[in-house]
Design a protein around this motif. Structure first.
Motif, PDB file in Angstrom:
ATOM      1  N   LYS A 102     -49.176  84.476  23.865  1.00 39.81           N
ATOM      2  CA  LYS A 102     -50.548  84.077  23.522  1.00 39.81           C
ATOM      3  C   LYS A 102     -51.186  85.078  22.569  1.00 39.81           C
ATOM      4  O   LYS A 102     -52.143  84.756  21.875  1.00 39.81           O
ATOM      5  N   ARG A 103     -50.667  86.286  22.515  1.00 42.15           N
ATOM      6  CA  ARG A 103     -51.168  87.306  21.588  1.00 42.15           C
ATOM      7  C   ARG A 103     -50.419  87.268  20.248  1.00 42.15           C
ATOM      8  O   ARG A 103     -50.556  88.176  19.441  1.00 42.15           O
ATOM      9  N   ASN A 104     -49.628  86.220  20.044  1.00 39.84           N
ATOM     10  CA  ASN A 104     -48.825  86.056  18.817  1.00 39.84           C
ATOM     11  C   ASN A 104     -47.835  87.197  18.630  1.00 39.84           C
ATOM     12  O   ASN A 104     -47.545  87.620  17.508  1.00 39.84           O
ATOM     13  N   LEU A 105     -47.313  87.690  19.754  1.00 44.09           N
ATOM     14  CA  LEU A 105     -46.256  88.685  19.739  1.00 44.09           C
ATOM     15  C   LEU A 105     -44.960  88.025  20.203  1.00 44.09           C
ATOM     16  O   LEU A 105     -44.971  86.944  20.779  1.00 44.09           O
ATOM     17  N   ILE A 106     -43.848  88.676  19.950  1.00 46.95           N
ATOM     18  CA  ILE A 106     -42.545  88.097  20.258  1.00 46.95           C
ATOM     19  C   ILE A 106     -42.036  88.653  21.579  1.00 46.95           C
ATOM     20  O   ILE A 106     -41.993  89.869  21.783  1.00 46.95           O
ATOM     21  N   ALA A 107     -41.674  87.740  22.472  1.00 48.01           N
ATOM     22  CA  ALA A 107     -41.071  88.093  23.751  1.00 48.01           C
ATOM     23  C   ALA A 107     -39.788  87.297  23.907  1.00 48.01           C
ATOM     24  O   ALA A 107     -39.784  86.074  23.739  1.00 48.01           O
ATOM     25  N   LEU A 108     -38.705  87.974  24.214  1.00 47.28           N
ATOM     26  CA  LEU A 108     -37.411  87.326  24.369  1.00 47.28           C
ATOM     27  C   LEU A 108     -37.095  87.164  25.847  1.00 47.28           C
ATOM     28  O   LEU A 108     -37.176  88.124  26.621  1.00 47.28           O
ATOM     29  N   ALA A 109     -36.757  85.935  26.244  1.00 48.50           N
ATOM     30  CA  ALA A 109     -36.410  85.633  27.628  1.00 48.50           C
ATOM     31  C   ALA A 109     -34.909  85.395  27.705  1.00 48.50           C
ATOM     32  O   ALA A 109     -34.396  84.470  27.078  1.00 48.50           O
ATOM     33  N   THR A 110     -34.213  86.236  28.467  1.00 49.48           N
ATOM     34  CA  THR A 110     -32.759  86.117  28.578  1.00 49.48           C
ATOM     35  C   THR A 110     -32.355  86.224  30.038  1.00 49.48           C
ATOM     36  O   THR A 110     -33.112  86.687  30.893  1.00 49.48           O
ATOM     37  N   ALA A 111     -31.140  85.811  30.309  1.00 48.70           N
ATOM     38  CA  ALA A 111     -30.568  85.925  31.647  1.00 48.70           C
ATOM     39  C   ALA A 111     -29.055  86.006  31.511  1.00 48.70           C
ATOM     40  O   ALA A 111     -28.486  85.668  30.464  1.00 48.70           O
ATOM     41  N   THR A 112     -28.406  86.446  32.569  1.00 54.67           N
ATOM     42  CA  THR A 112     -26.953  86.559  32.520  1.00 54.67           C
ATOM     43  C   THR A 112     -26.287  85.194  32.540  1.00 54.67           C
ATOM     44  O   THR A 112     -25.321  84.950  31.815  1.00 54.67           O
ATOM     45  N   SER A 113     -26.790  84.277  33.348  1.00 54.25           N
ATOM     46  CA  SER A 113     -26.207  82.935  33.450  1.00 54.25           C
ATOM     47  C   SER A 113     -27.077  81.920  32.734  1.00 54.25           C
ATOM     48  O   SER A 113     -28.292  82.111  32.563  1.00 54.25           O
ATOM     49  N   GLY A 114     -26.451  80.819  32.335  1.00 51.06           N
ATOM     50  CA  GLY A 114     -27.188  79.770  31.645  1.00 51.06           C
ATOM     51  C   GLY A 114     -28.179  79.061  32.530  1.00 51.06           C
ATOM     52  O   GLY A 114     -29.231  78.602  32.064  1.00 51.06           O
ATOM     53  N   VAL A 115     -27.882  78.946  33.832  1.00 45.36           N
ATOM     54  CA  VAL A 115     -28.797  78.275  34.762  1.00 45.36           C
ATOM     55  C   VAL A 115     -30.109  79.033  34.862  1.00 45.36           C
ATOM     56  O   VAL A 115     -31.200  78.455  34.796  1.00 45.36           O
ATOM     57  N   ALA A 116     -30.026  80.352  35.032  1.00 48.09           N
ATOM     58  CA  ALA A 116     -31.239  81.170  35.123  1.00 48.09           C
ATOM     59  C   ALA A 116     -31.993  81.181  33.801  1.00 48.09           C
ATOM     60  O   ALA A 116     -33.229  81.196  33.777  1.00 48.09           O
ATOM     61  N   ALA A 117     -31.273  81.169  32.677  1.00 45.33           N
ATOM     62  CA  ALA A 117     -31.938  81.184  31.372  1.00 45.33           C
ATOM     63  C   ALA A 117     -32.679  79.879  31.103  1.00 45.33           C
ATOM     64  O   ALA A 117     -33.717  79.867  30.436  1.00 45.33           O
ATOM     65  N   SER A 118     -32.169  78.766  31.641  1.00 40.33           N
ATOM     66  CA  SER A 118     -32.759  77.455  31.343  1.00 40.33           C
ATOM     67  C   SER A 118     -34.125  77.266  31.982  1.00 40.33           C
ATOM     68  O   SER A 118     -34.894  76.407  31.533  1.00 40.33           O
ATOM     69  N   ILE A 119     -34.460  78.032  33.014  1.00 38.76           N
ATOM     70  CA  ILE A 119     -35.754  77.861  33.669  1.00 38.76           C
ATOM     71  C   ILE A 119     -36.816  78.796  33.092  1.00 38.76           C
ATOM     72  O   ILE A 119     -37.961  78.784  33.539  1.00 38.76           O
ATOM     73  N   LEU A 120     -36.436  79.591  32.091  1.00 31.15           N
ATOM     74  CA  LEU A 120     -37.403  80.447  31.400  1.00 31.15           C
ATOM     75  C   LEU A 120     -37.789  79.791  30.080  1.00 31.15           C
ATOM     76  O   LEU A 120     -36.923  79.292  29.360  1.00 31.15           O
ATOM     77  N   PRO A 121     -39.074  79.765  29.718  1.00 34.01           N
ATOM     78  CA  PRO A 121     -39.484  79.173  28.427  1.00 34.01           C
ATOM     79  C   PRO A 121     -38.822  79.896  27.254  1.00 34.01           C
ATOM     80  O   PRO A 121     -38.988  81.095  27.099  1.00 34.01           O
ATOM     81  N   GLY A 122     -38.046  79.149  26.463  1.00 31.56           N
ATOM     82  CA  GLY A 122     -37.335  79.762  25.356  1.00 31.56           C
ATOM     83  C   GLY A 122     -36.189  80.638  25.795  1.00 31.56           C
ATOM     84  O   GLY A 122     -35.747  81.506  25.041  1.00 31.56           O
ATOM     85  N   GLY A 123     -35.670  80.417  26.999  1.00 32.85           N
ATOM     86  CA  GLY A 123     -34.632  81.273  27.547  1.00 32.85           C
ATOM     87  C   GLY A 123     -33.279  81.077  26.890  1.00 32.85           C
ATOM     88  O   GLY A 123     -32.919  79.963  26.494  1.00 32.85           O
TER      89      GLY A 123
END
Length: 305
Positions: free
Chosen positions: A187-208
């Motif tokens: 919301k502050r127009n900054l970049i945040a990267l959402a990652t996870a080790t597995s694809g299942v966990a990454a899929s539930i994060l926005p832009g994961g």
């Protein structure tokens, strides 16, 4: 100039591979591909096929590459040329190249001279929508979540580096905290990267994304590994601009994989601090990691009587 003459002489003597296959590929694509896809294909050919006469390919297919830009009534010829070159450069950067490496027209320096060129990776991250639920999540955190949220955002506000680990069993609200952090930063127009080790966990994060996909971690990683990221690539530019990195299921990853990301970020950013001075949040549950029991050494039975 000498290099261009040498290339032309080599091509006339048949010492260079002919561009006929590249020409036929683009010519066939013009019958069913949209201009956006054609520009991506053109950049792919420049990167991986190394055509001998780039200028000839450009002149032959410029009309098709720029067709969508010519439809705008407000665009003059220079506008169309700039937009087309800018789009091709966009794809080239994502492949680790720059348009200046090729024999293509120079970008017109007109009203676009103040325009900031950004890579496709940055634009993709900046375009991730923030839902109303994620935006309100920070008001619904429990006491422990709020304590972690405040400390992480404090580092963000003071532009300081930070390395945090969020430990908690499954179902204790780690993902809810991640979504609140991601929403606040974006919301502050900054970049945040959402990652996870597995694809299942990454899929539930926005832009994961999975960590291997986002950071190009080698499959066969060892104690001195680096991630496969060129310093001139769009991904490298994205990582330099990133303010927050979240990695869920960190205990499930190999130690060398996390160290490779740390080593790569320090090299890309040029700062000898953990993860190149970025604000990093690792999370997971060590109780979900199975213990490793050394296999007992097998002893052959004695043959003595």
């Amino acid at each position: 100039m000498l290099q261009i003459l040498l290339k032309e002489a080599s091509q006339s003597r048949g010492l260079l591979e002919c561009d006929r296959s590249n020409f036929e590929c683009l010519n066939e694509a013009t019958t069913f591909q949209m201009p956006y896809a054609l520009r991506r294909l053109f950049a792919t050919i420049l990167t991986y096929c190394q055509p001998a006469n780039v200028g000839n390919l450009w002149d032959s297919f410029y009309k098709h590459l720029s067709e969508d830009f010519t439809r705008h009534a407000t665009n003059d010829d220079l506008d169309v040329l700039f937009e087309t070159l800018h789009s091709v450069d966009f794809f080239l950067q994502s492949m680790g190249k720059k348009i200046e490496f090729y024999d293509l027209p120079k970008k017109p320096l007109q009203k676009y001279s103040t325009r900031k060129d950004v890579s496709r990776e940055i634009m993709d991250e900046m375009s991730i929508p923030v839902s109303a639920d994620d935006d309100d999540a920070r008001f619904k955190l429990n006491k422990e979540q709020h304590n972690a949220y405040d400390k992480i955002i404090e580092c963000l506000d003071s532009v300081r580096s930070g390395l945090f680990f969020v430990n908690g069993p499954g179902g204790t609200g780690k993902t809810f905290l991640y979504r609140a952090l991601l929403a606040t930063v974006r919301k502050r127009n900054l970049i945040a990267l959402a990652t996870a080790t597995s694809g299942v966990a990454a899929s539930i994060l926005p832009g994961g994304r999975t960590a291997h996909s986002r950071f190009k971690i080698p499959i066969d990683v060892h104690e001195k590994s680096f991630c496969s990221i060129s310093k001139q690539s769009g991904l490298a530019e994205l990582l330099r601009e990133t303010r927050l990195i979240i990695r869920d299921e960190a205990p499930m990853a190999k130690r060398f994989a996390i160290e490779a990301v740390d080593r790569t970020l320090q090299d890309l950013v040029g700062i000898s601090q953990p993860f190149g001075g970025k604000l990093v949040v690792l999370g997971g549950d060590f109780m979900q990691v199975l213990p490793v029991i050394p296999k007992p050494q097998f002893r052959r039975p004695s043959m003595e009587a």
